[in-house]
Design a protein around this motif. Structure first.
Motif, PDB file in Angstrom:
ATOM      1  N   LEU A 187      -9.969 -14.884  -8.969  1.00  0.00           N
ATOM      2  CA  LEU A 187     -10.822 -13.613  -9.218  1.00  0.00           C
ATOM      3  C   LEU A 187      -9.714 -12.982 -10.313  1.00  0.00           C
ATOM      4  N   ALA A 188      -8.459 -12.986 -10.077  1.00  0.00           N
ATOM      5  CA  ALA A 188      -7.719 -12.433 -11.228  1.00  0.00           C
ATOM      6  C   ALA A 188      -7.900 -13.166 -12.505  1.00  0.00           C
ATOM      7  N   LEU A 189      -7.961 -14.450 -12.407  1.00  0.00           N
ATOM      8  CA  LEU A 189      -8.437 -15.328 -13.737  1.00  0.00           C
ATOM      9  C   LEU A 189      -9.701 -15.010 -14.152  1.00  0.00           C
ATOM     10  N   ILE A 190     -11.038 -14.576 -13.468  1.00  0.00           N
ATOM     11  CA  ILE A 190     -12.160 -14.426 -13.906  1.00  0.00           C
ATOM     12  C   ILE A 190     -11.937 -12.977 -14.678  1.00  0.00           C
ATOM     13  N   ILE A 191     -11.455 -11.923 -14.372  1.00  0.00           N
ATOM     14  CA  ILE A 191     -11.018 -10.705 -14.896  1.00  0.00           C
ATOM     15  C   ILE A 191     -10.409 -11.005 -16.353  1.00  0.00           C
ATOM     16  N   LEU A 210     -16.858 -20.207  -8.219  1.00  0.00           N
ATOM     17  CA  LEU A 210     -15.987 -19.751  -7.350  1.00  0.00           C
ATOM     18  C   LEU A 210     -16.647 -19.718  -6.016  1.00  0.00           C
ATOM     19  N   MET A 211     -17.778 -19.084  -5.624  1.00  0.00           N
ATOM     20  CA  MET A 211     -18.498 -19.029  -4.412  1.00  0.00           C
ATOM     21  C   MET A 211     -18.770 -20.353  -3.773  1.00  0.00           C
ATOM     22  N   SER A 212     -19.278 -21.201  -5.043  1.00  0.00           N
ATOM     23  CA  SER A 212     -19.815 -22.703  -4.340  1.00  0.00           C
ATOM     24  C   SER A 212     -18.260 -23.388  -3.610  1.00  0.00           C
ATOM     25  N   VAL A 213     -17.011 -23.091  -4.470  1.00  0.00           N
ATOM     26  CA  VAL A 213     -15.722 -23.569  -3.882  1.00  0.00           C
ATOM     27  C   VAL A 213     -15.650 -23.066  -2.431  1.00  0.00           C
ATOM     28  N   GLU A 214     -15.807 -21.858  -2.326  1.00  0.00           N
ATOM     29  CA  GLU A 214     -15.725 -21.308  -1.196  1.00  0.00           C
ATOM     30  C   GLU A 214     -16.648 -21.942  -0.134  1.00  0.00           C
ATOM     31  N   VAL A 215     -17.992 -22.234  -0.250  1.00  0.00           N
ATOM     32  CA  VAL A 215     -18.712 -23.068   0.454  1.00  0.00           C
ATOM     33  C   VAL A 215     -18.272 -24.410   0.898  1.00  0.00           C
ATOM     34  N   MET A 216     -17.812 -24.838  -0.180  1.00  0.00           N
ATOM     35  CA  MET A 216     -16.831 -26.229  -0.019  1.00  0.00           C
ATOM     36  C   MET A 216     -15.661 -26.210   1.093  1.00  0.00           C
ATOM     37  N   LEU A 217     -14.938 -25.209   0.767  1.00  0.00           N
ATOM     38  CA  LEU A 217     -13.822 -25.148   1.823  1.00  0.00           C
ATOM     39  C   LEU A 217     -14.388 -24.769   3.217  1.00  0.00           C
TER      40      LEU A 217
END
Lengths: 177, 101
Positions: free
Chosen positions: B78-82, B33-40
């Motif tokens: 993040l809800a899906l991760i939980i 998810l953090m890598s997706v943030e970097v791409m966005l």
């Protein structure tokens, strides 16, 4: 002034590489925040001070705080770190790493081929952004509002814990369905 | 004494590819998810660079939309991760490879 751009760009690349290759989630998150802050410096240098402020407040502030809360809530301990160490061997890196590097090289080649076009350092004030946002792009603003509402409802629904029923009859009913 | 537009786009391309490699290599969902943030973020940087080269405000407007989209995506992700952690007691994306509910 130009040297500031290059320094910020190098810091952004370095911090992002450290974030992707790190094993501890909190350390990676701190490197990601450094990367976002350096990109925010670049936005400021490119004459977009409003976007630079938004990057710091929303990205490095609000979204990263969400990540910190989730990492705190999960509290995975050191078991995950050991597994990540096993996954970060060269054999797992090499395939995706080479393909991404080839794609990156193609993009760099395409970008470097034509003649250079200078970036103007004309500062665009937030008022101009807001006027454009609520005149030409008003429909997309409303669509973004729909998206955010869907995100709130989806996060609330997915984040719910399954309800514990202590009554015998309700337990049997749940088991039957 | 101005920076060529290509250098800004180069930085966006490099950041995007680092994020892409991160999504492909890492199996921990938080890192993905953090890598997706970097791409966005890299895509937003490309919009800002384009807007700066033409000195128009359209690039900045697009960045605001990317920001709203990233915020919605992160909250649902993040809800899906939980949910994933409650179900499988691990953050490994490979553990959820079976789509049996």
């Amino acid at each position: 002034m130009n040297i500031l751009f290059y320094i910020a760009a190098l810091i952004a690349i370095f911090a992002t590489v450290r974030m992707v290759t790190g094993t501890n989630a909190v350390h990676s998150l701190l490197y990601l925040i450094v990367s976002l802050l350096s990109v925010s410096v670049i936005f400021f240098l490119l004459g977009a001070p409003f976007i630079a402020a938004l990057e710091v407040i929303i990205y490095a502030g609000a979204i990263m705080v969400l990540f910190v809360f989730v990492i705190m809530m999960l509290n995975t301990g050191s078991g995950g770190v050991r597994k990540e160490h096993e996954l970060l061997k060269a054999s797992t890196w090499i395939g995706p790493g080479i393909t991404s590097a080839i794609l990156c090289g193609e993009m760099l080649y395409v970008l470097l081929a034509p003649a250079f076009h200078p970036m103007n350092r004309i500062e665009i004030p937030p008022a101009a952004v807001g006027a454009l946002l609520f005149s030409k792009y008003i429909l997309i603003v409303e669509l973004a509002a729909f998206l955010l509402a869907a995100g709130i409802i989806g996060a609330y629904h997915l984040g719910q814990k399954p309800k514990l029923s202590h009554h015998r009859y309700l337990k049997n009913e749940e088991a039957a369905t | 004494m101005t920076i060529p537009m290509q250098y800004g786009l180069l930085l966006a391309a490099i950041l995007f590819c680092i994020g892409l490699a991160g999504v492909l290599v890492r199996r921990d969902v938080i890192f993905m998810l953090m890598s997706v943030e970097v791409m966005l973020n890299a895509a937003g940087l490309a919009f800002i660079v384009g807007g700066a080269a033409r000195s128009s405000a359209d690039g900045q407007v697009m960045f605001i939309f990317i920001l709203a989209m990233a915020a919605a995506e992160v909250s649902v992700g993040l809800a899906l991760i939980i949910q994933l952690y409650q179900k499988f007691k691990t953050l490994d994306a490979d553990s959820a490879s079976q789509l049996n509910g």
